[in-house]
Motif scaffolding. Structure first.
Motif, mmCIF file in Angstrom:
data_model
loop_
_atom_site.group_PDB
_atom_site.id
_atom_site.type_symbol
_atom_site.label_atom_id
_atom_site.label_comp_id
_atom_site.label_asym_id
_atom_site.label_seq_id
_atom_site.Cartn_x
_atom_site.Cartn_y
_atom_site.Cartn_z
ATOM 1 N N TRP A 199 -8.014 6.268 -6.551
ATOM 2 C CA TRP A 199 -7.198 5.545 -5.604
ATOM 3 C C TRP A 199 -7.428 6.047 -4.190
ATOM 4 N N CYS A 200 -7.252 5.121 -3.248
ATOM 5 C CA CYS A 200 -7.364 5.440 -1.821
ATOM 6 C C CYS A 200 -6.133 4.895 -1.107
ATOM 7 N N ARG A 201 -5.725 5.627 -0.108
ATOM 8 C CA ARG A 201 -4.569 5.211 0.705
ATOM 9 C C ARG A 201 -5.091 4.527 1.957
ATOM 10 N N ILE A 202 -4.619 3.324 2.214
ATOM 11 C CA ILE A 202 -5.095 2.540 3.355
ATOM 12 C C ILE A 202 -3.897 1.986 4.121
ATOM 13 N N GLU A 203 -4.220 1.433 5.299
ATOM 14 C CA GLU A 203 -3.189 0.803 6.142
ATOM 15 C C GLU A 203 -3.667 -0.579 6.538
ATOM 16 N N VAL A 204 -2.834 -1.579 6.297
ATOM 17 C CA VAL A 204 -3.155 -2.964 6.648
ATOM 18 C C VAL A 204 -1.959 -3.549 7.384
ATOM 19 N N ASN A 205 -2.148 -3.866 8.665
ATOM 20 C CA ASN A 205 -1.074 -4.459 9.473
ATOM 21 C C ASN A 205 0.199 -3.606 9.404
ATOM 22 N N ASP A 206 0.031 -2.311 9.630
ATOM 23 C CA ASP A 206 1.125 -1.337 9.648
ATOM 24 C C ASP A 206 1.770 -1.136 8.275
ATOM 25 N N ILE A 207 1.186 -1.667 7.244
ATOM 26 C CA ILE A 207 1.687 -1.457 5.892
ATOM 27 C C ILE A 207 0.748 -0.469 5.197
ATOM 28 N N ARG A 208 1.311 0.595 4.656
ATOM 29 C CA ARG A 208 0.512 1.619 4.010
ATOM 30 C C ARG A 208 0.777 1.625 2.512
ATOM 31 N N GLY A 209 -0.278 1.927 1.780
ATOM 32 C CA GLY A 209 -0.128 1.990 0.345
ATOM 33 C C GLY A 209 -1.433 2.415 -0.308
ATOM 34 N N TRP A 210 -1.400 2.465 -1.635
ATOM 35 C CA TRP A 210 -2.552 2.909 -2.418
ATOM 36 C C TRP A 210 -3.216 1.714 -3.104
ATOM 37 N N ILE A 211 -4.559 1.738 -3.091
ATOM 38 C CA ILE A 211 -5.318 0.658 -3.715
ATOM 39 C C ILE A 211 -6.455 1.278 -4.540
ATOM 40 N N HIS A 212 -6.775 0.652 -5.635
ATOM 41 C CA HIS A 212 -7.840 1.169 -6.494
ATOM 42 C C HIS A 212 -9.191 1.038 -5.788
ATOM 43 N N ARG A 213 -10.039 2.056 -5.978
ATOM 44 C CA ARG A 213 -11.355 2.056 -5.324
ATOM 45 C C ARG A 213 -12.183 0.836 -5.724
ATOM 46 N N GLY A 214 -12.032 0.383 -6.956
ATOM 47 C CA GLY A 214 -12.821 -0.741 -7.422
ATOM 48 C C GLY A 214 -12.461 -2.058 -6.767
ATOM 49 N N GLU A 215 -11.360 -2.104 -6.028
ATOM 50 C CA GLU A 215 -10.929 -3.346 -5.384
ATOM 51 C C GLU A 215 -11.401 -3.480 -3.949
#
Length: 228
Positions: A199-215
């Protein structure tokens, strides 16, 4: 002896001399004519002997006597090993991002090569495959490969959602509560990718969260970010 006998003898002598002279002239003409005729006979031209085809000697075998030495093989000059000051010592391949909103992607490393694509998205992640002076060969998330100037890239890390709709979760777990659903093609800022973990933690439009690397495209499956 009478006068008529003397005259007759003289006449006979003259005729004998004339006949002998005529025979001598005829003999000379025949000899000359034979020689002249022989000089007119066509003579075949003598061509120089054809030299045998020279073949390279078998390894370990001495060349035949009188054979011409094999031609020397001209090797191309070695490629320079001096690296351009614009080339880095960073590992290849590696990820980077587009610095500007418009960048020309060429089929080769130079302005003499035609433009194949124009990238128009700032911060879009790309994979650097090779370096050539001030040029970088890159590949985007759809598989497009081309060359851009290094000045059009930045070391900022980002990811882009690929495939189907991605799910941003509040924890690095498939059972964690979803924070947002992200459409394919959406770019997010990469914050962290610990290992071990998928998993990686990212930020999209000031929203932060975790997403699977495969996505996402923009990080390797076993990469640690930030690098230790």
């Amino acid at each position: 002896m009478g006068d008529w006998e003397i005259t007759l003898n003289r006449s006979s002598f003259r005729r004998s001399v004339a006949v002998a002279t005529a025979l001598a002239v005829l003999l000379i003409w025949l000899v000359s004519g034979t020689a002249f005729a022989a000089d007119k006979i066509p003579r075949p031209k003598v061509k120089p002997p054809v030299p045998p085809i020279t073949q390279p000697a078998t390894p370990g075998e001495a060349p035949a006597a009188g054979a011409a030495p094999p031609a020397a093989t001209v090797k191309p000059p070695p490629k320079p090993t001096v690296k351009s000051s614009h080339e880095t010592s960073l590992p290849l391949p590696r990820f980077a991002a587009m610095r500007k909103g418009e960048a020309y992607v060429r089929v080769g490393p130079g302005t003499r090569f035609p433009i194949d694509w124009v990238f128009t998205r700032r911060d879009m992640p790309v994979e650097i495959l090779a370096e050539n002076d001030v040029w970088r060969q890159i590949r985007d998330w759809e598989g497009t490969v081309g060359w851009v100037l290094s000045s059009q890239l930045t070391g900022r890390r980002s990811v882009i959602v690929k495939g189907e709709v991605g799910t941003l979760r509040n924890d690095p777990s498939a059972t964690a509560a979803p924070v947002a659903h992200i459409e394919p093609g959406v770019i997010g800022r990469l914050m962290e990718c610990p290992m071990p973990g998928d998993w990686c933690r990212i930020e999209v439009n000031d929203i932060r969260g975790w997403i699977h690397r495969g996505e996402v495209f923009g990080v390797y499956t076993t990469e640690v970010f930030p690098a230790p």
